[in-house]
Enzyme design. Structure first.
Site, PDB file in Angstrom:
ATOM      1  N   ASP A  22      -1.670   1.371  -0.466  1.00  0.00           N
ATOM      2  CA  ASP A  22      -1.620   2.617  -1.230  1.00  0.00           C
ATOM      3  C   ASP A  22      -0.296   3.280  -0.896  1.00  0.00           C
ATOM      4  O   ASP A  22       0.022   3.484   0.272  1.00  0.00           O
ATOM      5  CB  ASP A  22      -2.792   3.517  -0.833  1.00  0.00           C
ATOM      6  CG  ASP A  22      -2.804   4.802  -1.620  1.00  0.00           C
ATOM      7  OD1 ASP A  22      -2.239   4.815  -2.727  1.00  0.00           O
ATOM      8  OD2 ASP A  22      -3.358   5.801  -1.135  1.00  0.00           O
TER       9      ASP A  22
ATOM     10  N   THR B 229       1.080   6.339  -1.217  1.00  0.00           N
ATOM     11  CA  THR B 229       1.079   7.610  -0.503  1.00  0.00           C
ATOM     12  C   THR B 229       0.378   7.454   0.837  1.00  0.00           C
ATOM     13  O   THR B 229      -0.756   7.010   0.911  1.00  0.00           O
ATOM     14  CB  THR B 229       0.378   8.697  -1.333  1.00  0.00           C
ATOM     15  OG1 THR B 229       0.983   8.758  -2.620  1.00  0.00           O
ATOM     16  CG2 THR B 229       0.494  10.049  -0.653  1.00  0.00           C
TER      17      THR B 229
ATOM     18  N   ASP C  96      -5.540   6.092   3.079  1.00  0.00           N
ATOM     19  CA  ASP C  96      -5.696   7.291   3.900  1.00  0.00           C
ATOM     20  C   ASP C  96      -6.477   8.392   3.211  1.00  0.00           C
ATOM     21  O   ASP C  96      -6.810   9.404   3.829  1.00  0.00           O
ATOM     22  CB  ASP C  96      -4.317   7.827   4.311  1.00  0.00           C
ATOM     23  CG  ASP C  96      -3.519   8.354   3.129  1.00  0.00           C
ATOM     24  OD1 ASP C  96      -3.834   7.975   1.985  1.00  0.00           O
ATOM     25  OD2 ASP C  96      -2.576   9.144   3.350  1.00  0.00           O
TER      26      ASP C  96
END
Length: 795
Positions: free
Chosen positions: A289, A291, A555
């Protein structure tokens, strides 16, 4: 509601739940002491101490050594895991004595008023008291991917997590009474990572145990029937049975896992499930991912670009950014530029941000309704849309600030904080643009007016490029999966030199109902933007269906489902509590550069355990063949237990300790059991044949029994030493030293009188000894050929 008082907390039931990361001390001791093999070896040891000589009972020390080493290593791993687990435990927000407090999960008590915000996981069951647009994802419990709106009086279950809005609930079930804990105990939804290695070792042990019983009985009967000396008969029978038992295999497997946990712990990497160590080695696709993984946490507000004049852009931005008490990274960046919400901008109904919506909004009364979110979701073409696309192509994160006549009126909005009621459903555009009830909602594009574009600077991790190069060299394919604009994601990927990063796919154009087509696109492309949480889960399933072992990093709450379904879920330490709860591995220091060490450690463990398994099972198979032949033919066993102890120590025990902990970069492959059998069966059979030939040749002469056994021991050592050489390849300097040292120790032992006397060795008959060496050389060549041929077979 003020929550519990300190006096009420003192007498309440606490949320005491056993950590899943490690076993209790008593469980560790039981697992290492009370084993079937320890029982068998203990009984055989007692027989030798009663009827034989104590030197032949040296193998009994294996019980003590195995138990002590196993307990010590697992305790080291337990201390590391428990220490890291405490660090990983996200504090829980509760209201006590009228004020908010942060407490550890174990300090939550029955009746506590627990506060929730986006990303918080629910540790206990309870009843909702306050809801400010609270949405809870219960997919890990129910399998339903749609978030559920919660309003006062609704029940919430542990194991779920908040995805949008805020609220609070009273804990009604804590500790082992909580729903998720009961599920974990029943091993239904919550399960340990699959371990082919442990399963393979367990199968070896099971089948060998069934073989030992009948073969051991045959051997005992044969030795007692054909030996005039009862002591010699017992000694020979015990020697065969003990050699059949791969007593160190389980120990070496446990040591390798435990040392792996400790090593990763030193790098602030928490392995929440021990078999996940194995999963690290099998990964061939890593889904990232953008970000929080490729880019560091947090952003900086760069530019505010008005699209029309006369609009209160700054005031609207400030008001929107200050809506939530727990702002996300975007709101925090805007707040840094606009620290005050401004006067006269009181919000009525609001819509919280969620990964499914990709926008948030509020109705500010006379100032109108304002929306902030993804331009390609909020805007339907036009100059603002085109300008946003140009900015996104440079890697900049772009948001659109829009004004609307009203917020959606179908139940999607929520009242401002203080009313504590809840909306019923999301909304999404139908094919005509009208709003319909669903989860994947967007704004009604025909009813909004683009006012400004906001650009945010993302901080690319300085270690990202080097880490990605490592994975490329190791044959691990990278897939960048993000909810951001595809062009922006592609720009980041290209700047990091990710192969195929210049071509991106908008996930909204991907097929939902054709897993095969989706898998083909995933194999042929690297960068995917505008990926919804549900699609991330589909991506993982499609890659797994094509035979890939998939690791997923994340996250945020939008990554939870994919993390749970991936073969290996890796959460960043700064991520949401929900992601850290479901991942098997947590990078506590939030360093992307730790991932190569994580993968390397997994590969080290698996490759080395396979080497060690080859050693131990070669011993088992040559012992099985020897015992069968001796039992059927009714002849004496070719060596005593002390001889087996000596050769096993030099060709298996000592080398295995070094090989199990050695560095290696070999990537794991499926088929662990087949590969080990293809090596160990031919090697073991040929070792047994060589030993029998040497013993028979010596026994047919005029030499003594000890001299005959010495010839067999020389052959046994030389053939198994050659097996060690084959297993230790590639032979770098320290491996050459290792195998050379074992040969030197055996030669020194044969040359020293007190060692010969202790181990009952008499290499006095030169003819027998030369015959043993010649047979060993031929056997070594045969083993090399047989192992190579067997290894080339494909089953």
């Amino acid at each position: 509601m003020d929550g519990l008082t300190s006096a009420q907390v003192a007498g309440a039931k606490t949320n005491d739940v056993p950590r899943r990361s490690s076993r209790s001390l008593s469980a560790i001791i039981r697992a290492n002491v009370f084993t079937l093999f320890n029982l068998v070896i203990g009984l055989l040891w007692a027989l030798i101490l009663i009827f034989g000589e104590w030197q032949d009972g040296l193998f009994g020390l294996i019980i003590v050594a195995n138990a002590l080493i196993g307990i010590i290593q697992e305790l080291r791993a337990k201390r590391t895991l428990d220490k890291l687990a405490v660090i990983n435990d996200a504090p829980v927000r509760v209201r006590r004595d009228g004020g908010e407090r942060l407490i550890q999960p174990r300090q939550v008590v029955l009746g506590d008023l627990i506060l929730l915000g986006p990303g918080d996981r629910l540790l206990v069951d309870g009843e909702v008291i306050e809801s400010d647009g609270l949405e809870v994802d219960e997919s890990l419990l129910t399998g339903e991917a749609d978030p559920v709106h919660k309003q006062p009086g609704d029940q919430v279950l542990s194991g779920s997590f908040a995805v949008a809005g805020e609220g609070s609930f009273v804990a009604t079930k804590v500790g082992t009474d909580a729903y998720a804990v009961k599920l974990a105990e029943e091993a239904s939804k919550f399960h340990l990572a699959h371990s082919e290695l442990r399963e393979g070792v367990a199968n070896f042990i099971k089948y060998i145990t069934w073989l030992v019983i009948p073969i051991g009985a045959l051997l005992i009967y044969s030795q007692l029937s054909n030996s005039a000396d009862f002591r010699t008969a017992i000694t020979g029978a015990v020697a065969g049975i003990v050699t059949m038992i791969p007593e160190g295999l389980v120990l070496m497997t446990s040591i390798a896992f435990a040392v792996g946990v400790v090593r990763l712990g030193r790098r602030q990497c928490l392995v929440q499930e021990l078999p996940a160590i194995e999963g690290l080695a099998r990964v061939d696709v890593l889904c990232l991912d953008k970000t929080g993984t490729l880019t560091a946490g947090g952003m900086d507000l760069d530019q505010v670009l008005p699209l029309s004049g006369g609009q209160p852009v700054d005031a609207a931005l400030a008001a929107l950014a200050h809506l939530d008490r727990r702002p996300n990274a975007t709101a925090q960046a805007i707040r840094a530029r606009y620290p005050d919400a401004g006067d006269g901008w009181a919000a009525g109904a609001t819509v919280p941000f969620s990964s499914a919506r990709k926008w948030s909004g509020a109705d500010f009364g006379e100032h109108g309704a304002w929306l902030l979110g993804a331009p390609d979701v909020l805007l339907d073409g036009g100059d603002g849309y085109d300008r946003a696309a140009e900015l996104a192509a440079t890697g900049t994160r772009v948001l659109a600030l829009c004004r609307a006549a009203t917020l959606p009126t179908d139940g999607n909005s929520r009242p401002a904080r203080g009313n504590h009621t809840t909306a019923v459903e999301h909304a999404e555009p139908s094919e005509h643009g009208a709003l319909s009830a669903s989860v994947d909602l967007v704004a009604p594009v025909a009813l909004v007016e683009p006012v400004a574009l906001i650009t945010l600077k993302q901080r690319v991790r300085p270690d990202a490029q080097q880490t990605l190069r490592y994975f490329a060299k190791q044959g691990v394919t990278i897939k960048v999966i993000s909810g951001d604009n595809p062009a922006a994601v592609s720009a980041i990927a290209t700047s990091l030199e990710i192969p195929g990063g210049e071509r991106s796919i908008d996930a909204r154009t991907l097929p939902d109902d054709d897993e095969g087509k989706l898998g083909e696109l995933l194999d042929s492309h690297t960068v995917f933007g505008r990926v919804s949480p549900r699609q991330k889960r589909q991506f993982v399933a499609a890659l797994q269906a094509r035979g890939h072992t998939v690791a997923m990093t994340g996250d945020g709450v939008n990554d939870v489902l994919a993390l749970k379904d991936a073969d290996l879920g890796i959460a960043m330490g700064a991520g949401s509590p929900a992601t850290k709860a479901v991942a098997q591995v947590v990078l506590l220091d939030d360093k992307f550069a730790t991932l190569p060490h994580v993968v390397a450690e997994g590969r080290r463990v698996l490759a080395n355990i396979e080497r060690v398994s080859n050693l131990f099972l070669t011993k088992t198979f040559y012992a099985i063949v020897l015992s069968l032949v001796v039992g059927v033919a009714g002849v004496m066993f070719p060596f005593a237990p002390r001889h087996s102890t000596l050769t096993n120590a030099l060709t298996i025990g000592i080398p295995a300790l070094f090989l199990a902990l050695a560095p290696t970069l070999e990537r794991s492959r499926p088929g662990f059991v087949r590969r080990v059998l293809r090596f160990a069966v031919p090697a073991g059979v040929l070792c047994a044949v060589a030993v029998l030939l040497s013993f028979w040749a010596a026994h047919s002469g005029t030499s003594t029994l000890i001299e005959d056994q010495t010839s067999a021991v020389i052959t046994l050592f030389l053939t198994t030493w050659w097996v060690l050489v084959l297993i230790a390849r590639p032979l770098n300097w320290w491996r050459v030293v290792l195998v050379g040292s074992m040969a030197a120790l055996f030669a020194i032992g044969l040359s020293m009188p007190f060692v010969r006397a202790f181990f009952a060795l008499e290499p006095g008959d030169l003819s027998n000894d030369l015959t043993a060496v010649g047979v060993s050389v031929v056997a070594a060549a045969a083993i090399s050929i047989a192992v190579k041929l067997a290894g080339s077979l494909r089953t």
